[in-house]
Design a protein around this motif. Structure first.
Motif, PDB file in Angstrom:
ATOM      1  N   UNK A  20      45.232  -1.330  68.217  1.00 48.07           N
ATOM      2  CA  UNK A  20      45.382   0.119  68.321  1.00 48.07           C
ATOM      3  C   UNK A  20      44.539   0.812  67.256  1.00 48.07           C
ATOM      4  N   UNK A  21      43.839   1.855  67.647  1.00 49.24           N
ATOM      5  CA  UNK A  21      42.918   2.549  66.759  1.00 49.24           C
ATOM      6  C   UNK A  21      43.121   4.054  66.874  1.00 49.24           C
ATOM      7  N   UNK A  22      43.106   4.733  65.738  1.00 54.20           N
ATOM      8  CA  UNK A  22      43.048   6.185  65.725  1.00 54.20           C
ATOM      9  C   UNK A  22      41.635   6.601  65.335  1.00 54.20           C
ATOM     10  N   UNK A  23      41.241   7.787  65.766  1.00 49.80           N
ATOM     11  CA  UNK A  23      39.919   8.318  65.441  1.00 49.80           C
ATOM     12  C   UNK A  23      40.093   9.710  64.849  1.00 49.80           C
ATOM     13  N   UNK A  24      39.446   9.939  63.714  1.00 53.71           N
ATOM     14  CA  UNK A  24      39.462  11.259  63.077  1.00 53.71           C
ATOM     15  C   UNK A  24      38.054  11.588  62.617  1.00 53.71           C
ATOM     16  N   UNK A  25      37.727  12.857  62.607  1.00 54.04           N
ATOM     17  CA  UNK A  25      36.393  13.293  62.237  1.00 54.04           C
ATOM     18  C   UNK A  25      36.457  14.684  61.619  1.00 54.04           C
ATOM     19  N   UNK A  26      35.413  15.030  60.877  1.00 49.96           N
ATOM     20  CA  UNK A  26      35.290  16.413  60.394  1.00 49.96           C
ATOM     21  C   UNK A  26      34.739  17.322  61.478  1.00 49.96           C
ATOM     22  N   UNK A  27      34.399  16.745  62.623  1.00 49.07           N
ATOM     23  CA  UNK A  27      33.803  17.512  63.705  1.00 49.07           C
ATOM     24  C   UNK A  27      32.292  17.490  63.619  1.00 49.07           C
ATOM     25  N   UNK A  28      31.648  18.228  64.509  1.00 50.64           N
ATOM     26  CA  UNK A  28      30.195  18.266  64.533  1.00 50.64           C
ATOM     27  C   UNK A  28      29.670  18.237  65.953  1.00 50.64           C
ATOM     28  N   UNK A  29      28.374  18.415  66.117  1.00 51.97           N
ATOM     29  CA  UNK A  29      27.806  18.566  67.461  1.00 51.97           C
ATOM     30  C   UNK A  29      27.942  17.344  68.353  1.00 51.97           C
ATOM     31  N   UNK A  30      28.134  16.167  67.750  1.00 55.91           N
ATOM     32  CA  UNK A  30      28.199  14.962  68.579  1.00 55.91           C
ATOM     33  C   UNK A  30      29.631  14.493  68.849  1.00 55.91           C
ATOM     34  N   UNK A  31      30.624  15.283  68.430  1.00 51.15           N
ATOM     35  CA  UNK A  31      31.996  14.874  68.727  1.00 51.15           C
ATOM     36  C   UNK A  31      32.269  14.882  70.228  1.00 51.15           C
ATOM     37  N   UNK A  32      31.444  15.618  70.991  1.00 49.57           N
ATOM     38  CA  UNK A  32      31.633  15.643  72.444  1.00 49.57           C
ATOM     39  C   UNK A  32      31.464  14.256  73.052  1.00 49.57           C
ATOM     40  N   UNK A  33      30.709  13.371  72.372  1.00 49.47           N
ATOM     41  CA  UNK A  33      30.551  12.001  72.878  1.00 49.47           C
ATOM     42  C   UNK A  33      31.883  11.264  72.874  1.00 49.47           C
ATOM     43  N   UNK A  34      32.727  11.581  71.893  1.00 53.07           N
ATOM     44  CA  UNK A  34      34.057  10.978  71.855  1.00 53.07           C
ATOM     45  C   UNK A  34      34.871  11.435  73.061  1.00 53.07           C
ATOM     46  N   UNK A  35      34.829  12.742  73.328  1.00 47.52           N
ATOM     47  CA  UNK A  35      35.571  13.285  74.469  1.00 47.52           C
ATOM     48  C   UNK A  35      35.038  12.732  75.777  1.00 47.52           C
ATOM     49  N   UNK A  36      33.711  12.650  75.907  1.00 50.59           N
ATOM     50  CA  UNK A  36      33.114  12.141  77.140  1.00 50.59           C
ATOM     51  C   UNK A  36      33.453  10.676  77.369  1.00 50.59           C
TER      52      UNK A  36
END
Length: 414
Positions: free
Chosen positions: A30-46
């Motif tokens: 099991x893995x969680x993912x966290x980020x400060x955000x940015x223009x490439x965070x959409x790749x995570x959503x996609x």
């Protein structure tokens, strides 16, 4: 619990975390993912990956400013974040780790984890140093930089420049000032050197020994001395590069199928002015140029011989072109080699110089100094030995599974 923290201002770091997420999930972890955000965070959503944004999120402008201020590009007296940002992100990350029971944080250039991990008692694993690790310096493998930041190196002979760049990473505190001021406020361990800024408690070295020139056993046996955090370790894993789950658009495939030499220009995380300069130089040659423009607006440069796209699946494109031109990030170099495609690098800083130099040593690449892009492109297209060398590295890479090796190594830290 493992938390992946990609820096989503970078396509490379975001896509590498996608590969690690896929490999860890395949192990049933099991893995969680966290980020400060940015223009490439959409790749995570996609990719269908749930994630949390820590802090206010990075606007496109703030992400661009971060990239331009990063190690090797910005003024070494600053730390990419201001002190208030470091303080905010460290607090947010530490709270997130405690709330979700995180014991291992794996990051791609989210450097504030060096402090938040200490605050929350979490082990931090990094992959962003790539091949830029202490045994490389100790073996004097860093090349003379093509674009030296230090004014003392701009007119130095190559032998002196090589000596200095290999001698200094653990002796200078470039980019560390802000982190150390906040660390002192919080009463946690600081960052003793530039080299230490790029290392975690465990640093994954995603390269095969035949390319790196250093064995996995030697990497594992390395112990930190002066200028490093105590207990830092290294572990060799195989190549780790993006394999984005995207199709090649029909118009791109049609362009690739046309006769004649084709170049793939993928200078991601690069100021748009430099990408425009490269396109202008290549446009003078009798070649077709496919450009991965990522977030840059370059549409006005399109012609019948220059096709501008956004994000492309480079692992599918590179095997179909005659030459790849990138800034030399490790992911792009490895993608080219995995496709058996020769590479012309335009390094912007010493880590990229190293990545290109490692495969240049094997005959598969060249490094372009300012003003040499067009003639070197012609030379490489006319010389089949570069493609032959790239195909040899391709065979070596085919025997490795970097994401699986990295995931297994991370799992051992739980």
């Amino acid at each position: 619990m493992i938390c992946l923290l990609p820096h989503c201002a970078y396509l490379s770091e975001t896509s590498r975390m996608l590969e690690l997420h896929r490999a860890l999930t395949q192990l049933g972890i099991e893995v969680r993912v966290a980020t400060h955000g940015g223009p490439h965070e959409r790749l995570l959503a996609e990719a269908g990956i749930g994630y949390d944004v820590l802090g206010p999120g990075l606007s496109a402008a703030r992400a661009a400013a971060f990239v331009s201020s990063a190690v090797g590009l910005g003024d070494p007296r600053q730390s990419m974040y201001d002190d208030a940002e470091i303080r905010m992100y460290v607090a947010a990350e530490a709270e997130y780790f405690r709330t979700h029971g995180i014991t291992v944080a794996v990051t791609g250039f989210t450097l504030t984890t060096l402090l938040s991990s200490r605050l929350a008692g979490v082990r931090v694993i990094t992959e962003h140093a790539g091949s830029f690790v202490p045994p490389v310096f100790e073996h004097r493998l860093l090349p003379a930089p093509t674009r030296p930041v230090d004014p003392r190196l701009k007119h130095a002979p190559d032998w002196l420049a090589r000596f200095l760049v290999n001698r200094t990473p653990n002796r200078i505190t470039a980019y560390c000032g802000g982190f150390n001021r906040v660390a002192a406020e919080l009463g946690v361990e600081g960052v003793p050197s530039l080299a230490a800024l790029l290392l975690g408690d465990l640093s994954l070295v995603p390269e095969i020994p035949e390319v790196l020139g250093i064995s996995a056993a030697e990497l594992a046996a390395w112990t930190p001395g002066k200028g490093y955090r105590a207990g830092a370790r290294l572990a060799a894993v195989g190549p780790l590069f993006a394999q984005l789950d995207l199709p090649i658009p029909a118009r791109v495939q049609k362009f690739l199928d046309l006769p004649g030499p084709t170049i793939y220009l993928a200078m991601t995380s690069t100021p748009p002015a430099q990408v425009r300069t490269a396109i202008a130089e290549l446009s003078r040659l009798d070649v077709r140029v496919l450009v991965a423009g990522t977030i840059h607006d370059l549409g006005d440069l399109a012609t019948d011989r220059v096709l501008i796209e956004a994000v492309l699946p480079s692992h599918l494109v590179m095997p179909q072109v005659d030459l790849a031109i990138t800034t030399g990030g490790q992911g792009s170099v490895q993608t080219a080699m995995a496709g058996g495609t020769p590479l012309l690098g335009i390094p912007l800083h010493i880590e990229q110089d190293l990545n290109v130099a490692l495969v240049e040593r094997l005959g598969a690449a060249r490094r372009a100094r300012p003003g040499t892009l067009a003639p070197l492109t012609t030379q490489m297209l006319d010389n089949p030995t570069h493609a032959e060398a790239a195909e040899q590295i391709q065979k070596l890479y085919a025997a490795a599974n970097g994401p699986a090796e990295a995931a297994a190594t991370i799992a051992q830290e739980l």
